[in-house]
Enzyme design. Sequence first.
Site, PDB file in Angstrom:
ATOM      1  N   HIS A 141      23.648  27.713  19.892  1.00 13.53           N
ATOM      2  CA  HIS A 141      24.186  26.792  20.910  1.00 13.53           C
ATOM      3  C   HIS A 141      23.613  27.124  22.302  1.00 13.53           C
ATOM      4  CE1 HIS A 141      26.808  24.156  22.956  1.00 13.53           C
ATOM      5  NE2 HIS A 141      27.978  24.544  22.492  1.00 13.53           N
ATOM      6  N   GLU A 243      20.047  22.665  21.027  1.00 15.86           N
ATOM      7  CA  GLU A 243      20.308  23.711  20.041  1.00 15.86           C
ATOM      8  C   GLU A 243      19.890  23.300  18.639  1.00 15.86           C
ATOM      9  OE1 GLU A 243      24.898  23.705  19.491  1.00 15.86           O
ATOM     10  OE2 GLU A 243      24.471  22.854  21.466  1.00 15.86           O
TER      11      GLU A 243
END
Length: 271
Positions: A141, A243
């Site tokens: 992330h 991500e």
Amino acid sequence: MPSPFTPLPLERAGARAAVLPYGAHVTAWSTADGEQLYLSPRTAYEEGSAIRGGVPVVFPQFSDRGPLPKHGFARTRAWDVLAHAADAVTLALRDDAATRALWPHPFRAELRVVLSDDTLAVTLAVENPGADAIAFTAALHTYLRVADVADVAVEGLRGVRYQDNTARGAERLDDADAVRFDGEVDRVYLDVPNEVTVREPGRARVVRAEGFRDVVVWNPGAERARGIADLEPDGWRRFVCVEAGAVVQPVTLDAGARWTGTQRIAVAPAR
């Protein structure tokens, strides 16, 4: 025993990074071009709390797509340090009573971070040591630091389908030359075939993935950011999350199988 919040430093050819055993979390990465990751100064360094920024490890559940805590439990657990060299570190997380109370499966996860002068490579590997198949979703992330999100263009996603989480997951086809940010953007791009470039005036980063089929692009925008307690005022303007992820189609591992996904972020010449 060292605190899981004590950074593990990495350095190579003028580039630097820092990784915490807590969450196997990359919290900093700088090159000759400057700091590449955003880390909120309001983040809580407390057990049980997620760190806002850097590269959180999402496992075994992405977001709230399932019954587990949001983004799973890997980002709020202390990982074991298996190896730490000048420019690389490997950490591991195994199931225990606490994880099995949430997700009743044996597993072994490893995260390896490798630094070069212009590239940060992060590899997540998951093994299934049990007798039955397991299924999970995962992501790296990444919060990329930007000067102003209003000036950012994410290129390489034209013609790719995505789920728009600002519209209850409605599926759309991206027909724009680039993703730009005017308000909240929360998208999961499916089966991304190529590299993605994050471009802003004077700087570009190229994100390449192997093993991860999807790419998530996120920025909360001003309105939603006001409800994020660990984000500094106007902090939303300083990052774009791009991500690598295995989000839409879970990874299924048979007994004894192993899966690996890698994300490489490279600083590229600006146009």
